[in-house]
Design a protein around this motif. Structure first.
Motif, PDB file in Angstrom:
ATOM      1  N   GLU A   1       0.524 -12.163  14.108  1.00 40.19           N
ATOM      2  CA  GLU A   1       0.353 -13.617  14.126  1.00 40.19           C
ATOM      3  C   GLU A   1      -0.483 -14.079  12.940  1.00 40.19           C
ATOM      4  OE1 GLU A   1      -1.040 -15.077  17.887  1.00 40.19           O
ATOM      5  OE2 GLU A   1       0.402 -13.890  19.023  1.00 40.19           O
ATOM      6  N   TRP A   2      -1.489 -13.272  12.580  1.00 41.89           N
ATOM      7  CA  TRP A   2      -2.365 -13.567  11.449  1.00 41.89           C
ATOM      8  C   TRP A   2      -2.542 -12.307  10.607  1.00 41.89           C
ATOM      9  CZ3 TRP A   2      -4.947 -18.121  10.118  1.00 41.89           C
ATOM     10  CH2 TRP A   2      -4.922 -19.161  11.057  1.00 41.89           C
ATOM     11  N   ILE A   3      -2.721 -12.489   9.294  1.00 36.50           N
ATOM     12  CA  ILE A   3      -3.340 -11.449   8.485  1.00 36.50           C
ATOM     13  C   ILE A   3      -4.691 -11.992   8.030  1.00 36.50           C
ATOM     14  CG2 ILE A   3      -1.251 -10.283   7.773  1.00 36.50           C
ATOM     15  CD1 ILE A   3      -1.474 -11.711   5.038  1.00 36.50           C
ATOM     16  N   TYR A   4      -5.641 -11.071   7.888  1.00 34.02           N
ATOM     17  CA  TYR A   4      -7.016 -11.421   7.527  1.00 34.02           C
ATOM     18  C   TYR A   4      -7.380 -10.619   6.288  1.00 34.02           C
ATOM     19  CZ  TYR A   4     -12.135 -11.730   7.994  1.00 34.02           C
ATOM     20  OH  TYR A   4     -13.473 -11.918   7.765  1.00 34.02           O
ATOM     21  N   LEU A   5      -7.598 -11.304   5.177  1.00 32.18           N
ATOM     22  CA  LEU A   5      -7.791 -10.677   3.875  1.00 32.18           C
ATOM     23  C   LEU A   5      -9.267 -10.717   3.494  1.00 32.18           C
ATOM     24  CD1 LEU A   5      -4.800 -12.331   1.969  1.00 32.18           C
ATOM     25  CD2 LEU A   5      -4.797 -10.246   3.357  1.00 32.18           C
ATOM     26  N   GLU A   6      -9.764  -9.577   3.056  1.00 33.03           N
ATOM     27  CA  GLU A   6     -11.171  -9.420   2.684  1.00 33.03           C
ATOM     28  C   GLU A   6     -11.345  -9.676   1.184  1.00 33.03           C
ATOM     29  OE1 GLU A   6     -13.928  -5.544   1.983  1.00 33.03           O
ATOM     30  OE2 GLU A   6     -12.891  -5.639   3.917  1.00 33.03           O
ATOM     31  N   GLY A   7     -12.183 -10.645   0.838  1.00 34.45           N
ATOM     32  CA  GLY A   7     -12.369 -11.003  -0.561  1.00 34.45           C
ATOM     33  C   GLY A   7     -12.841  -9.864  -1.433  1.00 34.45           C
ATOM     34  N   TYR A   8     -13.632  -8.954  -0.883  1.00 28.47           N
ATOM     35  CA  TYR A   8     -14.086  -7.802  -1.673  1.00 28.47           C
ATOM     36  C   TYR A   8     -12.921  -7.001  -2.244  1.00 28.47           C
ATOM     37  CZ  TYR A   8     -18.850  -8.301   0.255  1.00 28.47           C
ATOM     38  OH  TYR A   8     -20.088  -8.753   0.597  1.00 28.47           O
ATOM     39  N   ARG A   9     -11.761  -7.067  -1.587  1.00 27.83           N
ATOM     40  CA  ARG A   9     -10.608  -6.277  -2.030  1.00 27.83           C
ATOM     41  C   ARG A   9      -9.976  -6.855  -3.288  1.00 27.83           C
ATOM     42  NH1 ARG A   9      -8.070  -2.878  -3.420  1.00 27.83           N
ATOM     43  NH2 ARG A   9     -10.197  -2.364  -3.941  1.00 27.83           N
ATOM     44  N   PHE A  10     -10.456  -8.019  -3.756  1.00 31.69           N
ATOM     45  CA  PHE A  10     -10.013  -8.526  -5.048  1.00 31.69           C
ATOM     46  C   PHE A  10     -10.473  -7.600  -6.172  1.00 31.69           C
ATOM     47  CE2 PHE A  10      -8.852 -12.163  -2.709  1.00 31.69           C
ATOM     48  CZ  PHE A  10      -8.076 -12.995  -3.512  1.00 31.69           C
ATOM     49  N   ASP A  11     -11.540  -6.821  -5.934  1.00 29.05           N
ATOM     50  CA  ASP A  11     -11.948  -5.794  -6.887  1.00 29.05           C
ATOM     51  C   ASP A  11     -11.002  -4.601  -6.779  1.00 29.05           C
ATOM     52  OD1 ASP A  11     -14.347  -6.955  -8.032  1.00 29.05           O
ATOM     53  OD2 ASP A  11     -15.288  -6.643  -6.077  1.00 29.05           O
ATOM     54  N   GLY A  12     -10.840  -3.891  -7.877  1.00 29.08           N
ATOM     55  CA  GLY A  12      -9.958  -2.723  -7.860  1.00 29.08           C
ATOM     56  C   GLY A  12      -8.654  -3.031  -8.576  1.00 29.08           C
ATOM     57  N   PRO A  13      -8.009  -2.021  -9.121  1.00 25.45           N
ATOM     58  CA  PRO A  13      -6.841  -2.256  -9.981  1.00 25.45           C
ATOM     59  C   PRO A  13      -5.631  -2.835  -9.271  1.00 25.45           C
ATOM     60  CG  PRO A  13      -7.154   0.106  -9.559  1.00 25.45           C
ATOM     61  CD  PRO A  13      -8.372  -0.587  -9.040  1.00 25.45           C
ATOM     62  N   ASP A  14      -5.426  -2.487  -8.006  1.00 23.92           N
ATOM     63  CA  ASP A  14      -4.197  -2.890  -7.327  1.00 23.92           C
ATOM     64  C   ASP A  14      -4.432  -3.762  -6.097  1.00 23.92           C
ATOM     65  OD1 ASP A  14      -2.484  -1.402  -9.082  1.00 23.92           O
ATOM     66  OD2 ASP A  14      -3.131   0.426  -8.057  1.00 23.92           O
ATOM     67  N   GLY A  15      -5.683  -4.133  -5.854  1.00 25.81           N
ATOM     68  CA  GLY A  15      -5.992  -4.883  -4.647  1.00 25.81           C
ATOM     69  C   GLY A  15      -5.288  -6.225  -4.586  1.00 25.81           C
ATOM     70  N   GLN A  16      -5.304  -6.962  -5.689  1.00 26.23           N
ATOM     71  CA  GLN A  16      -4.664  -8.279  -5.680  1.00 26.23           C
ATOM     72  C   GLN A  16      -3.151  -8.162  -5.549  1.00 26.23           C
ATOM     73  OE1 GLN A  16      -6.223 -11.049  -8.649  1.00 26.23           O
ATOM     74  NE2 GLN A  16      -8.114  -9.842  -8.737  1.00 26.23           N
ATOM     75  N   ALA A  17      -2.569  -7.120  -6.134  1.00 28.69           N
ATOM     76  CA  ALA A  17      -1.129  -6.901  -5.978  1.00 28.69           C
ATOM     77  C   ALA A  17      -0.785  -6.588  -4.518  1.00 28.69           C
ATOM     78  CB  ALA A  17      -0.669  -5.765  -6.888  1.00 28.69           C
ATOM     79  N   ALA A  18      -1.658  -5.828  -3.852  1.00 28.36           N
ATOM     80  CA  ALA A  18      -1.451  -5.546  -2.428  1.00 28.36           C
ATOM     81  C   ALA A  18      -1.508  -6.834  -1.624  1.00 28.36           C
ATOM     82  CB  ALA A  18      -2.507  -4.552  -1.940  1.00 28.36           C
ATOM     83  N   PHE A  19      -2.473  -7.695  -1.948  1.00 30.35           N
ATOM     84  CA  PHE A  19      -2.580  -8.975  -1.245  1.00 30.35           C
ATOM     85  C   PHE A  19      -1.343  -9.834  -1.479  1.00 30.35           C
ATOM     86  CE2 PHE A  19      -7.485  -9.477  -0.739  1.00 30.35           C
ATOM     87  CZ  PHE A  19      -7.446  -8.597   0.318  1.00 30.35           C
ATOM     88  N   ARG A  20      -0.859  -9.861  -2.716  1.00 34.44           N
ATOM     89  CA  ARG A  20       0.325 -10.686  -2.996  1.00 34.44           C
ATOM     90  C   ARG A  20       1.528 -10.213  -2.181  1.00 34.44           C
ATOM     91  NH1 ARG A  20      -1.904 -10.642  -8.298  1.00 34.44           N
ATOM     92  NH2 ARG A  20      -0.626  -8.842  -8.914  1.00 34.44           N
ATOM     93  N   LYS A  21       1.685  -8.909  -2.052  1.00 33.13           N
ATOM     94  CA  LYS A  21       2.790  -8.379  -1.248  1.00 33.13           C
ATOM     95  C   LYS A  21       2.608  -8.745   0.223  1.00 33.13           C
ATOM     96  CE  LYS A  21       5.253  -4.082  -0.140  1.00 33.13           C
ATOM     97  NZ  LYS A  21       5.305  -2.607  -0.387  1.00 33.13           N
ATOM     98  N   ALA A  22       1.377  -8.622   0.723  1.00 30.06           N
ATOM     99  CA  ALA A  22       1.112  -8.951   2.122  1.00 30.06           C
ATOM    100  C   ALA A  22       1.333 -10.433   2.393  1.00 30.06           C
ATOM    101  CB  ALA A  22      -0.317  -8.558   2.484  1.00 30.06           C
ATOM    102  N   VAL A  23       0.873 -11.293   1.477  1.00 26.63           N
ATOM    103  CA  VAL A  23       1.031 -12.734   1.659  1.00 26.63           C
ATOM    104  C   VAL A  23       2.508 -13.115   1.631  1.00 26.63           C
ATOM    105  CG1 VAL A  23       0.636 -14.968   0.560  1.00 26.63           C
ATOM    106  CG2 VAL A  23      -1.265 -13.375   0.858  1.00 26.63           C
TER     107      VAL A  23
END
Length: 331
Positions: free
Chosen positions: A154-176
């Motif tokens: 029903e929800w995904i909950y994204l942790e801002g700290y995960r914006f650090d790291g080489p692939d974290g934002q790409a993982a978020f984009r796929k999840a979103v």
């Protein structure tokens, strides 16, 4: 109704908590009250200088979904650990709370990075200074995102700290993208003012385009919208988001919809250790949402959960949160 209420995505860490005096922080060059990223050598150095510590599975989003699991919500977690001792501790702890955790472990011989850990130094005023070695948690990437699992939430909950790291934002984009395709709502916690400064444009774009619910504390929302005026920051959030939950420490929280702002008081628990306060606030708030409560009740649940976790050392509740909610007339 979807099979999973909330799937959290974040840095999978083991917290090592210890009480220290302010003099220890100064002598060791630790900046008080914030999260600082450290390398493996600095992690070993600080660990050697700390006194006796308490080890418990942690990480911001992991704490939130652990709280949801303890409340009986159907929760899942995505985060990277290694097939090592701390990785086994993390996996066992979070699964024991009824949280689904299926992210593939990094192999034992897969590289020098170990399971991440966070040295949480708690000073006498209850403030926590976090020194985080991300280790293998920083390698979480798009291949670790199961789009079917996201669609089942029903929800995904994204942790801002995960914006650090080489692939974290790409993982978020796929999840979103998977969430939006499946009608899954997106919640984001911005995590830390310094994290915002490191990734301001990425945060701004995601909040503007994809986020349904924003979690922040007073310092974070001011940093996000570049203002010293809390009311102005909340108004800016209202212009972009359907729902914003802004915590204001001992005063409680402000819950903002597009149309109004509701002030919700904090609980009266004494503060022993602030570690996990925001994480458990999010757990209580999200639990209220998935149970169909109005946003004021959600804010109160968040404040009660946060109040419980600051009343002792560590970021996992020690009391029955549902019992606290019932005593407050929320269940």
């Amino acid at each position: 109704m979807k099979p999973i209420h909330v799937t959290g995505i974040g840095n999978a860490l083991v917290d090592i908590l210890a009480r220290v005096e302010d003099e220890f922080l100064a002598a060791n060059g630790v900046e008080k009250g914030i999260m600082t990223l450290v390398d493996a050598a600095r992690a070993v150095e600080l660990y050697g200088r700390m006194g006796p510590g308490k080890e418990v599975s942690g990480g911001s989003a992991a704490n939130t979904v652990a709280g949801l699991g303890m409340l009986g919500a159907r929760a899942a977690y995505v985060g990277k650990v290694k097939d090592d001792q701390l990785g086994a501790i993390f996996a066992h702890d979070i699964r024991s709370l009824g949280v689904g955790f299926d992210t593939k472990m990094a192999p034992r011989d897969g590289g020098p990075e170990e399971t991440g850990r966070c040295m949480v130094l708690v000073s006498p005023d209850g403030e926590r200074s976090m020194n985080t070695y991300l280790g293998v948690s920083a390698t979480l990437g798009p291949d670790d995102i199961d789009e079917a699992a996201i669609a089942s939430s029903e929800w995904i909950y994204l942790e801002g700290y995960r914006f650090d790291g080489p692939d974290g934002q790409a993982a978020f984009r796929k999840a979103v993208a998977a969430a939006k395709a499946a009608g899954t709502k997106v919640a984001l916690t911005v995590s830390d003012p310094f994290c915002i400064e490191r990734h301001r444009d990425a945060f701004a774009a995601m909040i503007r385009d994809d986020v349904d619910l924003l979690f922040a504390n007073e310092a974070e929302i001011k940093a996000l919208y570049r203002t010293d005026d809390l009311s102005a920051a909340i108004r800016a959030a209202q212009s972009q988001l359907d729902l914003t939950a802004c915590t204001v420490g001992a005063k409680g929280c402000h819950v903002a919809t597009r149309d109004d702002v509701r002030d919700v008081p904090a609980s009266s628990m004494p503060m022993v250790d602030a570690t996990g306060a925001g994480d458990l606030f999010a757990a209580g708030f999200l639990y209220g949402l998935v149970e169909g409560r109005d946003v004021t009740a959600c804010g109160r649940m968040g404040c009660l959960a946060a109040g419980e976790v600051i009343s002792h050392i560590g970021a996992r509740p020690e009391q029955d949160l549902k019992a606290l909610f019932r005593a407050d007339g929320l269940l």
